[in-house]
Write a protein that holds these residues in place. Structure first.
Motif, PDB file in Angstrom:
ATOM      1  N   GLN A  59       0.818  -1.198   0.000  1.00  0.00           N
ATOM      2  CA  GLN A  59       0.000   0.000   0.000  1.00  0.00           C
ATOM      3  C   GLN A  59       0.862   1.262   0.000  1.00  0.00           C
ATOM      4  O   GLN A  59       0.526   2.266  -0.622  1.00  0.00           O
ATOM      5  N   GLY A  60       2.010   1.213   0.688  1.00  0.00           N
ATOM      6  CA  GLY A  60       2.919   2.360   0.698  1.00  0.00           C
ATOM      7  C   GLY A  60       3.424   2.667  -0.700  1.00  0.00           C
ATOM      8  O   GLY A  60       3.503   3.827  -1.110  1.00  0.00           O
ATOM      9  N   LYS A  61       3.796   1.574  -1.421  1.00  0.00           N
ATOM     10  CA  LYS A  61       4.240   1.780  -2.799  1.00  0.00           C
ATOM     11  C   LYS A  61       3.121   2.359  -3.658  1.00  0.00           C
ATOM     12  O   LYS A  61       3.355   3.240  -4.498  1.00  0.00           O
ATOM     13  N   GLN A  62       1.899   1.858  -3.436  1.00  0.00           N
ATOM     14  CA  GLN A  62       0.771   2.383  -4.194  1.00  0.00           C
ATOM     15  C   GLN A  62       0.525   3.858  -3.865  1.00  0.00           C
ATOM     16  O   GLN A  62       0.262   4.681  -4.754  1.00  0.00           O
ATOM     17  N   ILE A  63       0.648   4.188  -2.577  1.00  0.00           N
ATOM     18  CA  ILE A  63       0.455   5.586  -2.165  1.00  0.00           C
ATOM     19  C   ILE A  63       1.534   6.467  -2.773  1.00  0.00           C
ATOM     20  O   ILE A  63       1.264   7.585  -3.257  1.00  0.00           O
ATOM     21  N   GLU A  64       2.794   5.979  -2.734  1.00  0.00           N
ATOM     22  CA  GLU A  64       3.877   6.754  -3.335  1.00  0.00           C
ATOM     23  C   GLU A  64       3.653   6.953  -4.835  1.00  0.00           C
ATOM     24  O   GLU A  64       3.880   8.043  -5.379  1.00  0.00           O
ATOM     25  N   GLU A  65       3.208   5.891  -5.513  1.00  0.00           N
ATOM     26  CA  GLU A  65       2.940   6.003  -6.940  1.00  0.00           C
ATOM     27  C   GLU A  65       1.808   6.987  -7.207  1.00  0.00           C
ATOM     28  O   GLU A  65       1.878   7.824  -8.125  1.00  0.00           O
ATOM     29  N   GLN A  66       0.744   6.908  -6.391  1.00  0.00           N
ATOM     30  CA  GLN A  66      -0.361   7.851  -6.539  1.00  0.00           C
ATOM     31  C   GLN A  66       0.096   9.280  -6.239  1.00  0.00           C
ATOM     32  O   GLN A  66      -0.308  10.233  -6.906  1.00  0.00           O
ATOM     33  N   ALA A  67       0.944   9.436  -5.240  1.00  0.00           N
ATOM     34  CA  ALA A  67       1.461  10.768  -4.908  1.00  0.00           C
ATOM     35  C   ALA A  67       2.271  11.331  -6.070  1.00  0.00           C
ATOM     36  O   ALA A  67       2.175  12.520  -6.386  1.00  0.00           O
ATOM     37  N   ARG A  68       3.096  10.454  -6.697  1.00  0.00           N
ATOM     38  CA  ARG A  68       3.867  10.909  -7.857  1.00  0.00           C
ATOM     39  C   ARG A  68       2.931  11.307  -9.001  1.00  0.00           C
ATOM     40  O   ARG A  68       3.166  12.318  -9.687  1.00  0.00           O
ATOM     41  N   ARG A  69       1.892  10.473  -9.206  1.00  0.00           N
ATOM     42  CA  ARG A  69       0.957  10.826 -10.263  1.00  0.00           C
ATOM     43  C   ARG A  69       0.238  12.142  -9.956  1.00  0.00           C
ATOM     44  O   ARG A  69       0.051  12.979 -10.842  1.00  0.00           O
ATOM     45  N   ILE A  70      -0.182  12.314  -8.708  1.00  0.00           N
ATOM     46  CA  ILE A  70      -0.867  13.550  -8.314  1.00  0.00           C
ATOM     47  C   ILE A  70       0.059  14.755  -8.492  1.00  0.00           C
ATOM     48  O   ILE A  70      -0.346  15.804  -8.984  1.00  0.00           O
ATOM     49  N   GLU A  71       1.338  14.556  -8.091  1.00  0.00           N
ATOM     50  CA  GLU A  71       2.302  15.651  -8.246  1.00  0.00           C
ATOM     51  C   GLU A  71       2.494  16.002  -9.720  1.00  0.00           C
ATOM     52  O   GLU A  71       2.557  17.175 -10.099  1.00  0.00           O
ATOM     53  N   GLY A  72       2.600  14.965 -10.569  1.00  0.00           N
ATOM     54  CA  GLY A  72       2.731  15.215 -12.003  1.00  0.00           C
ATOM     55  C   GLY A  72       1.507  15.907 -12.569  1.00  0.00           C
ATOM     56  O   GLY A  72       1.614  16.842 -13.384  1.00  0.00           O
ATOM     57  N   GLN A  73       0.315  15.433 -12.140  1.00  0.00           N
ATOM     58  CA  GLN A  73      -0.909  16.079 -12.598  1.00  0.00           C
ATOM     59  C   GLN A  73      -0.995  17.529 -12.117  1.00  0.00           C
ATOM     60  O   GLN A  73      -1.438  18.416 -12.839  1.00  0.00           O
ATOM     61  N   ALA A  74      -0.548  17.774 -10.873  1.00  0.00           N
ATOM     62  CA  ALA A  74      -0.548  19.133 -10.341  1.00  0.00           C
ATOM     63  C   ALA A  74       0.364  20.033 -11.175  1.00  0.00           C
ATOM     64  O   ALA A  74       0.030  21.193 -11.463  1.00  0.00           O
ATOM     65  N   ARG A  75       1.545  19.469 -11.542  1.00  0.00           N
ATOM     66  CA  ARG A  75       2.450  20.267 -12.379  1.00  0.00           C
ATOM     67  C   ARG A  75       1.822  20.559 -13.733  1.00  0.00           C
ATOM     68  O   ARG A  75       1.941  21.668 -14.259  1.00  0.00           O
ATOM     69  N   ARG A  76       1.159  19.515 -14.305  1.00  0.00           N
ATOM     70  CA  ARG A  76       0.509  19.735 -15.593  1.00  0.00           C
ATOM     71  C   ARG A  76      -0.618  20.756 -15.473  1.00  0.00           C
ATOM     72  O   ARG A  76      -0.785  21.626 -16.345  1.00  0.00           O
ATOM     73  N   ILE A  77      -1.404  20.670 -14.407  1.00  0.00           N
ATOM     74  CA  ILE A  77      -2.496  21.622 -14.196  1.00  0.00           C
ATOM     75  C   ILE A  77      -1.948  23.038 -14.030  1.00  0.00           C
ATOM     76  O   ILE A  77      -2.480  24.004 -14.569  1.00  0.00           O
ATOM     77  N   GLU A  78      -0.831  23.127 -13.276  1.00  0.00           N
ATOM     78  CA  GLU A  78      -0.217  24.438 -13.076  1.00  0.00           C
ATOM     79  C   GLU A  78       0.276  25.017 -14.411  1.00  0.00           C
ATOM     80  O   GLU A  78       0.096  26.197 -14.702  1.00  0.00           O
ATOM     81  N   GLY A  79       0.913  24.146 -15.221  1.00  0.00           N
ATOM     82  CA  GLY A  79       1.367  24.595 -16.542  1.00  0.00           C
ATOM     83  C   GLY A  79       0.211  25.003 -17.434  1.00  0.00           C
ATOM     84  O   GLY A  79       0.272  26.010 -18.154  1.00  0.00           O
ATOM     85  N   GLN A  80      -0.876  24.204 -17.410  1.00  0.00           N
ATOM     86  CA  GLN A  80      -2.051  24.548 -18.199  1.00  0.00           C
ATOM     87  C   GLN A  80      -2.679  25.856 -17.725  1.00  0.00           C
ATOM     88  O   GLN A  80      -3.132  26.665 -18.538  1.00  0.00           O
ATOM     89  N   ALA A  81      -2.686  26.062 -16.406  1.00  0.00           N
ATOM     90  CA  ALA A  81      -3.226  27.308 -15.871  1.00  0.00           C
ATOM     91  C   ALA A  81      -2.402  28.496 -16.350  1.00  0.00           C
ATOM     92  O   ALA A  81      -2.950  29.557 -16.702  1.00  0.00           O
ATOM     93  N   ARG A  82      -1.069  28.311 -16.354  1.00  0.00           N
ATOM     94  CA  ARG A  82      -0.218  29.402 -16.849  1.00  0.00           C
ATOM     95  C   ARG A  82      -0.483  29.680 -18.323  1.00  0.00           C
ATOM     96  O   ARG A  82      -0.556  30.836 -18.752  1.00  0.00           O
ATOM     97  N   ARG A  83      -0.612  28.582 -19.106  1.00  0.00           N
ATOM     98  CA  ARG A  83      -0.887  28.766 -20.529  1.00  0.00           C
ATOM     99  C   ARG A  83      -2.241  29.434 -20.752  1.00  0.00           C
ATOM    100  O   ARG A  83      -2.385  30.295 -21.633  1.00  0.00           O
ATOM    101  N   ILE A  84      -3.242  29.022 -19.961  1.00  0.00           N
ATOM    102  CA  ILE A  84      -4.564  29.644 -20.086  1.00  0.00           C
ATOM    103  C   ILE A  84      -4.487  31.128 -19.752  1.00  0.00           C
ATOM    104  O   ILE A  84      -5.069  31.974 -20.436  1.00  0.00           O
ATOM    105  N   GLU A  85      -3.728  31.443 -18.697  1.00  0.00           N
ATOM    106  CA  GLU A  85      -3.574  32.843 -18.316  1.00  0.00           C
ATOM    107  C   GLU A  85      -2.858  33.628 -19.413  1.00  0.00           C
ATOM    108  O   GLU A  85      -3.254  34.745 -19.753  1.00  0.00           O
ATOM    109  N   GLU A  86      -1.798  33.026 -19.993  1.00  0.00           N
ATOM    110  CA  GLU A  86      -1.076  33.693 -21.082  1.00  0.00           C
ATOM    111  C   GLU A  86      -1.963  33.862 -22.308  1.00  0.00           C
ATOM    112  O   GLU A  86      -1.951  34.914 -22.957  1.00  0.00           O
TER     113      GLU A  86
END
Length: 527
Positions: A59-86
C-alpha cells in the motif's frame, strides 16, 4: 476487509526468530478497522506481522505512486493554468489591438473606415432639403469696381407694349460674370552675339541680362512648378500634363526635376533663416511622421513657432535630431506628445498634448477591472479640463477662475494616475508611471498665457506632408528629400501667414537669379 494467507510452522520455536514456512497453511481474513484477530501461537503472530508488513509495504508503494501521479498532474495543471492565463492575456491584447482606432491611438481617422457597424442614419424630419423658411440666405458679394475688367450697361426697351415711352430712372441690379482669358505662355528669346577685338583678335560673347535664368523655365514658371508639386501635391507627370493643357507649355519630366533642384537652392537661405528663428522662439510645437527615401524608412520632423513652420527630413527619430530641430540650447516651451526623443527638455518647459493623453485614457478605459475604472476616471477629468479650457478660450471664464478649477482637477488626475500605476495591469501601470514621471509637463498651459493644451497646430501643419507622402510614396534621392523639406517649410509658413505661395516662390527665384532680394518667412523681416 482483506484476505491474508499465513504459513504455519510444524513446531513451535523456542524464541522469536526467522521462520521457514511450508507452502501449506491456513488462511484468515483480517479487518484492519477492527481489533487484531486472535492468534494462538507465536508462529501465528509472526506470520500476522509479516503479512501486515507486506500489505503496508504494498500500500505504501501504491500511495507513493499515486502521490507521484498527483504531483505530475498538479504540475501539468499548473502549466495549463499558466498557458490559459497567457492565452487570455494574449486574447485581450489582440482584442485591444483589433479595437484600436483614431479615438484611442494615434492612428488617423481614415483607418477607421469599414470597422464596426455603420451608424444608423438620423430619422427624417419630414422637411424639404435646403434652406428652411425664415433662414437668412447667403450670396457671393460683388467685386469692387477696381477689380472689374469690363463694364457693360444694359437698358430696357425704349417703348412698352402699350406704346408708351420707357424712361430709365434707376439701377435695378448688378450682375458679374467671372471668366479666365485664353492663357498663352510668354516666350522671350535672347539673341547673344559674339564679336572679335580688332586689336588683339580676342573673341567676346554677350551674357544674359541680370536676373535671367540660363534654364528653359523662367522665374514664374519655376515658381508655378514648385507651387503645384509642393503646395498642391501634384506628381511630376500631373504637372507636366497641366502645363500642357492650360498653358500649352511642353516640358519634360527631367526639366521639372531640374526646376525643383533650382527651387531648392533658392529656398536654402530662406529655410535656414526660419530654422534659426525656431531655435530662439519662446514656444514651439513639434511633431514627426514617417518619411521614405528610396523605399527606406525615415522621418519628417516639423517645428512651428507662431507663424513659422520648419520641416527637416532625417534618417533617425532620435533625441539628436530633436536637438538639431530645436537647437541644443533651446530655452523655450515645447508643446509635443510624450515621445522619448523630447525628454532632454526640462518638464517644467514642456506641455504634453492632452489630445494624445485623451486617446491613451480612452484605451485604458476599455480594459476590464481596476484599470478600466481608472481609465474612466481619467477620461471624466480630461473632459472637464477641456470644458473649462474652451470657456477660457471663448472669454467666458477668467484665467484666475480657470486656475482655481485646475487645482482641484490636477490633484484628481494625479491621484488617478497613481492608482493606475498600482492597479496590477502591466500596460496601464506602465503608461500611468511614465506620465507621472513628467507630470510637471501636464499643467504648463494653466499658468502660461499663449500655451495651448494640445499639439493640434503641429498635427495640422504636418498633415499636408502626410497626404503628399501617401500619394507619392516618398522621395527617390537625398536631393528630393532636401527639396521637400525646404518646399514644405515655405508652403507651411505661407499658409500660416496667409501669403500667396506663387508670389513668394517667384520672388525667391528672382532673387536667386540676381534680381531683387529674397523674401523672408520670419514675421519681423517679412512685414
Amino acid at each position: 476487509m482483506f484476505r491474508a494467507f499465513f504459513l504455519s510452522p510444524q513446531k513451535k520455536p523456542s524464541s522469536l526468530q526467522p521462520i521457514a514456512f511450508k507452502p501449506i497453511i491456513t488462511s484468515m481474513e483480517i479487518d484492519l478497522t477492527k481489533s487484531a484477530p486472535q492468534v494462538q501461537t507465536l508462529e501465528e503472530a509472526q506470520a500476522l506481522i509479516n503479512a501486515l508488513w507486506s500489505v503496508l509495504r504494498k500500500q505504501g508503494k501504491q500511495i507513493e505512486e499515486q502521490a507521484r501521479r498527483i504531483e505530475g498532474q498538479a504540475r501539468r495543471i499548473e502549466g495549463q493554468a499558466r498557458r490559459i492565463e497567457e492565452q487570455a492575456r494574449r486574447i485581450e491584447e489582440l482584442e485591444e489591438k483589433l479595437n484600436t482606432n483614431s479615438r484611442n491611438s494615434s492612428k488617423p481617422p481614415s483607418t477607421d473606415q469599414g470597422k464596426g457597424k455603420a451608424p444608423k442614419p438620423p430619422a427624417s424630419s419630414g422637411k424639404k432639403a435646403g434652406g428652411q423658411p425664415g433662414h437668412a440666405g447667403k450670396g457671393r458679394a460683388l467685386l469692387a469696381p477696381e477689380h472689374v475688367t469690363h463694364f457693360h450697361d444694359c437698358y430696357p426697351d425704349k417703348r412698352c407694349d402699350c406704346g408708351g415711352e420707357i424712361r430709365t430712372s434707376r439701377l435695378s441690379w448688378r450682375h458679374q460674370v467671372i471668366d479666365v482669358p485664353e492663357i498663352k505662355p510668354v516666350v522671350t528669346q535672347y539673341c547673344l552675339y559674339a564679336g572679335t577685338c580688332q586689336g588683339c583678335g580676342k573673341q567676346h560673347e554677350a551674357a544674359l541680362p541680370p536676373g535671367v535664368s540660363p534654364r528653359l523655365a523662367g522665374p514664374r514658371l519655376l515658381a508655378l512648378i514648385g507651387t503645384l508639386t509642393g503646395g498642391y501635391r501634384l506628381s511630376k507627370r500631373l504637372v507636366q500634363g497641366l502645363l500642357q493643357d492650360l498653358f500649352q507649355i511642353d516640358v519634360s519630366l527631367g526639366t521639372i526635376s531640374q526646376s525643383e533642384e533650382l527651387l531648392s537652392a533658392a529656398l536654402a537661405p530662406i529655410a535656414q533663416e526660419a530654422h534659426e528663428y525656431i531655435k530662439h522662439a519662446p514656444a514651439v510645437h513639434a511633431d514627426e511622421t514617417g518619411h521614405k527615401e528610396k523605399g527606406q524608412k525615415q522621418w519628417m520632423w516639423v517645428a512651428i513657432a507662431g507663424m513659422v513652420s520648419v520641416f527637416l527630413a532625417r534618417a533617425a527619430r532620435s533625441a539628436q535630431v530633436a536637438q538639431e530641430l530645436l537647437g541644443d540650447r533651446f530655452a523655450g516651451i515645447l508643446i509635443s506628445d510624450r515621445y522619448a526623443a523630447y525628454h532632454w527638455v526640462d518638464p517644467l518647459r514642456r506641455q504634453l498634448c492632452w489630445a494624445h493623453l485623451l486617446r491613451d485614457f480612452t484605451k485604458i478605459s476599455e480594459r476590464s477591472g481596476v484599470a478600466g475604472q481608472v481609465g474612466e476616471d481619467l477620461l471624466a477629468h480630461t473632459h472637464r479640463i477641456f470644458r473649462f479650457w474652451y470657456c477660457v478660450r471663448d472669454g467666458t471664464l477668467s484665467r484666475d477662475g480657470f486656475a482655481c478649477h485646475m487645482l482641484f482637477l490636477q490633484a484628481q488626475v494625479e491621484a488617478a494616475l497613481r492608482r493606475g500605476g498600482a492597479c496590477g495591469e502591466s500596460r496601464t501601470a506602465n503608461t500611468c508611471k511614465r506620465i507621472l514621471k513628467v507630470k510637471d509637463a501636464l499643467w504648463t498651459f494653466v499658468d502660461t498665457p499663449g500655451i495651448e493644451p494640445t499639439n493640434n497646430l503641429a498635427e495640422r501643419t504636418i498633415r499636408s506632408y502626410v497626404i503628399w507622402r501617401k500619394i507619392s510614396f516618398g522621395t527617390q534621392s537625398k536631393r528630393g528629400s532636401l527639396y521637400m523639406e525646404r518646399m514644405m517649410t515655405a508652403v507651411g509658413s505661407c499658409k500660416l501667414q496667409g501669403r500667396n505661395i506663387l508670389d513668394f516662390l517667384t520672388q525667391a527665384v528672382q532673387a536667386h537669379c540676381g534680381n531683387g532680394v529674397p523674401p523672408s518667412l520670419v514675421p519681423a523681416a517679412a512685414g
